[in-house]
Scaffold this motif. Structure first.
Motif, mmCIF file in Angstrom:
data_model
loop_
_atom_site.group_PDB
_atom_site.id
_atom_site.type_symbol
_atom_site.label_atom_id
_atom_site.label_comp_id
_atom_site.label_asym_id
_atom_site.label_seq_id
_atom_site.Cartn_x
_atom_site.Cartn_y
_atom_site.Cartn_z
ATOM 1 N N ILE A 14 -0.786 -4.625 9.678
ATOM 2 C CA ILE A 14 -0.353 -3.888 8.487
ATOM 3 C C ILE A 14 0.518 -2.698 8.909
ATOM 4 O O ILE A 14 1.584 -2.459 8.349
ATOM 5 C CB ILE A 14 -1.568 -3.417 7.662
ATOM 6 C CG1 ILE A 14 -2.278 -4.619 7.041
ATOM 7 C CG2 ILE A 14 -1.154 -2.407 6.589
ATOM 8 C CD1 ILE A 14 -3.649 -4.315 6.457
ATOM 9 N N LEU A 15 0.055 -1.978 9.918
ATOM 10 C CA LEU A 15 0.825 -0.824 10.399
ATOM 11 C C LEU A 15 2.179 -1.249 10.972
ATOM 12 O O LEU A 15 3.173 -0.550 10.803
ATOM 13 C CB LEU A 15 0.028 -0.062 11.458
ATOM 14 C CG LEU A 15 -1.162 0.733 10.940
ATOM 15 C CD1 LEU A 15 -1.991 1.267 12.104
ATOM 16 C CD2 LEU A 15 -0.716 1.855 10.031
ATOM 17 N N ALA A 16 2.221 -2.400 11.642
ATOM 18 C CA ALA A 16 3.475 -2.879 12.224
ATOM 19 C C ALA A 16 4.517 -3.172 11.147
ATOM 20 O O ALA A 16 5.711 -3.078 11.392
ATOM 21 C CB ALA A 16 3.220 -4.124 13.073
ATOM 22 N N GLY A 17 4.053 -3.487 9.953
ATOM 23 C CA GLY A 17 4.965 -3.763 8.850
ATOM 24 C C GLY A 17 5.300 -2.550 8.009
ATOM 25 O O GLY A 17 6.121 -2.630 7.091
ATOM 26 N N ASP A 18 4.695 -1.436 8.312
ATOM 27 C CA ASP A 18 4.909 -0.209 7.543
ATOM 28 C C ASP A 18 6.239 0.439 7.911
ATOM 29 O O ASP A 18 6.635 0.456 9.088
ATOM 30 C CB ASP A 18 3.756 0.768 7.832
ATOM 31 C CG ASP A 18 3.836 2.019 7.001
ATOM 32 O OD1 ASP A 18 3.464 1.964 5.821
ATOM 33 O OD2 ASP A 18 4.286 3.054 7.557
ATOM 34 N N SER A 19 6.917 0.988 6.918
ATOM 35 C CA SER A 19 8.228 1.603 7.182
ATOM 36 C C SER A 19 8.128 2.855 8.050
ATOM 37 O O SER A 19 9.053 3.175 8.800
ATOM 38 C CB SER A 19 8.926 1.946 5.866
ATOM 39 O OG SER A 19 8.167 2.881 5.127
#
Length: 80
Positions: A14-19
């Protein structure tokens, strides 16, 4: 002790996909893959030094490498 890495792998995905957090998360996971999977690598050496006199370094190093591998597998499975 049993340690489940899937929830952490899910959260890191999830964090890896966060802007905001995505870039640093992906860089951190790449570094973990590069430096954390080898029993003679820098993270293993740091872990062994950290427990000097408190625990058997080889046990800690084995646990570290195993947990890193499990975490990276969980992270990769969710990202696919």
């Amino acid at each position: 002790m049993d340690c489940e890495t899937s929830p952490l792998g899910d959260r890191l995905t999830i964090l890896a996909g966060d802007s905001l957090a995505g870039d640093v998360t992906r860089i951190a996971m790449s570094a973990l893959a590069e430096y954390g999977r080898d029993r003679g690598g820098p993270l293993a050496m740091l872990a062994a030094r950290a427990v000097a006199g408190l625990a058997h370094p080889e046990t800690v190093v084995g646990s570290l490498v195993s947990l890193v591998d499990d975490l990276l597998v969980s992270y990769q499975q969710v990202r696919q």
